[in-house]
Write a protein that holds these residues in place. Structure first.
Motif, PDB file in Angstrom:
ATOM      1  N   PRO A 212       0.827  -1.207   0.000  1.00  0.00           N
ATOM      2  CA  PRO A 212       0.000   0.000   0.000  1.00  0.00           C
ATOM      3  C   PRO A 212       0.858   1.252   0.000  1.00  0.00           C
ATOM      4  N   SER A 213       0.374   2.299  -0.648  1.00  0.00           N
ATOM      5  CA  SER A 213       1.113   3.571  -0.670  1.00  0.00           C
ATOM      6  C   SER A 213       0.341   4.581   0.161  1.00  0.00           C
ATOM      7  N   LYS A 214       1.055   5.540   0.715  1.00  0.00           N
ATOM      8  CA  LYS A 214       0.440   6.537   1.564  1.00  0.00           C
ATOM      9  C   LYS A 214      -0.375   7.508   0.753  1.00  0.00           C
ATOM     10  N   LYS A 215      -1.621   7.740   1.170  1.00  0.00           N
ATOM     11  CA  LYS A 215      -2.503   8.639   0.431  1.00  0.00           C
ATOM     12  C   LYS A 215      -2.337  10.060   0.958  1.00  0.00           C
TER      13      LYS A 215
END
Length: 452
Positions: free
Chosen positions: A449-452
């Motif tokens: 997951p990537s940071k939003k």
């Protein structure tokens, strides 16, 4: 001799700044007055009367003792008035011993010595010599004979210089005591009925008066505020520490140990700093107890080691066994000979057999574990289904891999092996290997997951 003990415990203790009656404030986790009651029992008293007043309901809830006579002093009008409330419970032939519920360190041998010097038809007073007698009633003598006691507020300059003081503890003949109590007057600076006035009456009546002294002044000190309470606590702990050292224990620092019950030790016991003992604790020979350990109502056998910051609570540690550091043995836990539990291992109502070990990060609840069993890190016996507790049985020589969950009721056979990470729900036979875990899958196109 028929011994009748009267314990005065009616005071509120305003300087304690507490809603709790003064005599219920604890020394070594036991109310001050309970120490005094226990000492009276050691004397073999035929009757023990507890004169109470403020906080009577709390006092009666805290002190459960059917052998006590509860005597109400509805108004606090002095020590003489307090003793007089027990008149109907005192026989003429009794020897009456007056004790105080806020003087918890008085020792049996001191009171025995007081009773031993009491003349058959006379009275005996426990006195003590103080460098600074301020606040105490002074012992007045003529030709070395006691003729009276004068309270601080009523004393003249010559009397204030007297260093021998009254502790309040005395032994008197029952018949004369009741007569003298009926003659007391409140015509004094405090407007109270002083028990100490009976000394002058006894001298007037030609009654022989003798004295005895305690081994240490701390025995007769009371606690009127929390500073004095803390001083008594430390004195009590040092006294208990001395007993352990005389019995064969080596204390790293006698000032840093707390004993809140009855502790017996064998020879060559080593006890490190900041240890706490509660209830009945039995310690064998050559035991080593690490810093910060807490031991409650437990037995520690010869050559055992309790490593630092471990809690042993209603448990048994066998010969050559060890626990800790940071282990917790809860009620019903038992380590057999040469068994070991390490850091962050918790046991409850379980037996770890001879030579078995659980090195770290493990919970063993409601388990019977045989000899020479190895229990890997992160193992849990799942003993509770939300309603019922069930047993886990692990037989001799079994090997439990790390991070295993054994769902009780379940049995692991002799020399069986449980693969790491398994959730075991069914019996594993002798010498079997059980692997109970999902099949591993490795995904190539997975993205973090990537940071939003």
């Amino acid at each position: 001799m028929t011994l009748n003990v009267v314990i005065l415990a009616a005071g509120k203790g305003t300087r304690m700044r507490s809603d709790l009656p003064k005599v219920l404030h604890p020394i070594a986790q036991k109310p001050m007055v309970q120490h005094v009651i226990d000492t009276a029992k050691c004397l073999g008293s035929n009757t023990t009367n507890l004169v109470y007043g403020y906080g009577g309901n709390k006092l009666q809830s805290a002190i459960k003792d059917e052998s006590l006579n509860w005597v109400l002093q509805a108004e606090q009008l002095g020590t003489g008035h307090a003793v007089a409330q027990a008149n109907d419970l005192i026989a003429d032939e009794d020897t009456v011993l007056i004790l105080y519920g806020d003087v918890p360190l008085i020792q049996t041998q001191t009171l025995d010595a007081l009773l031993a010097v009491k003349p058959k038809q006379g009275l005996a007073i426990l006195t003590v010599n103080l460098d600074n007698p301020t606040g105490y009633g002074r012992i007045v003598r003529k030709n070395e004979k006691v003729v009276g006691i004068v309270e601080q507020k009523d004393a003249n300059s010559d009397q204030l210089a007297i260093q021998e003081v009254n502790t309040g503890i005395m032994a008197l003949p029952g018949k004369q005591l009741k007569t003298w109590l009926s003659q007391l007057s409140s015509d004094n600076a405090q407007g109270e009925y002083y028990l100490t006035d009976v000394i002058a009456m006894a001298h007037r009546d030609g009654v022989e008066i003798t004295t005895a002294q305690p081994q240490s002044a701390i025995e007769v000190e009371g606690a009127n505020n929390r500073i004095q309470l803390a001083q008594l606590e430390r004195a009590y702990q040092l006294r208990e520490a001395d007993k352990l050292m005389l019995a064969g224990a080596n204390l790293r620092d006698p000032n840093r140990i707390d004993i809140r019950g009855n502790v017996s030790v064998g020879m060559d016991v080593m006890i490190d700093i900041n240890t706490i003992f509660e209830g009945k604790v039995e310690i064998g020979n050559n035991v080593n107890i690490g810093a910060g350990a807490i031991i409650i109502n437990s037995t520690i056998a010869d050559n055992a080691v309790i490593k630092p910051y471990s809690i042993i609570d209603n448990a048994v540690v066998g010969e050559d066994a060890s626990a800790g550091p940071f282990a917790r043995l809860r009620p019903g836990a038992e380590l057999k000979q040469d068994a070991h539990v390490g850091n962050f291992v918790e046991m409850k109502k379980s037996v770890l057999g001879k030579g078995s070990k659980a090195g770290h990060l493990t919970y063993l609840g409601d388990a019977q574990i045989g000899e020479k069993v190895n229990i890997g890190a992160g193992t849990i016996t799942c003993n509770y289904d939300g309603v019922n507790k069930s047993l886990t049985q692990i037989d001799d020589g079994a090997f439990i891999g790390s991070n295993s969950s054994l769902v009780a009721p379940v049995e692991i056979g002799k020399m069986a092996t449980i693969g790491a990470g398994s959730v075991v729900t069914a019996k594993v036979e002798d010498e079997q290997l059980a692997v109970a875990r999902g099949k591993q899958r490795n995904l190539n196109d997975w993205k973090r997951p990537s940071k939003k």
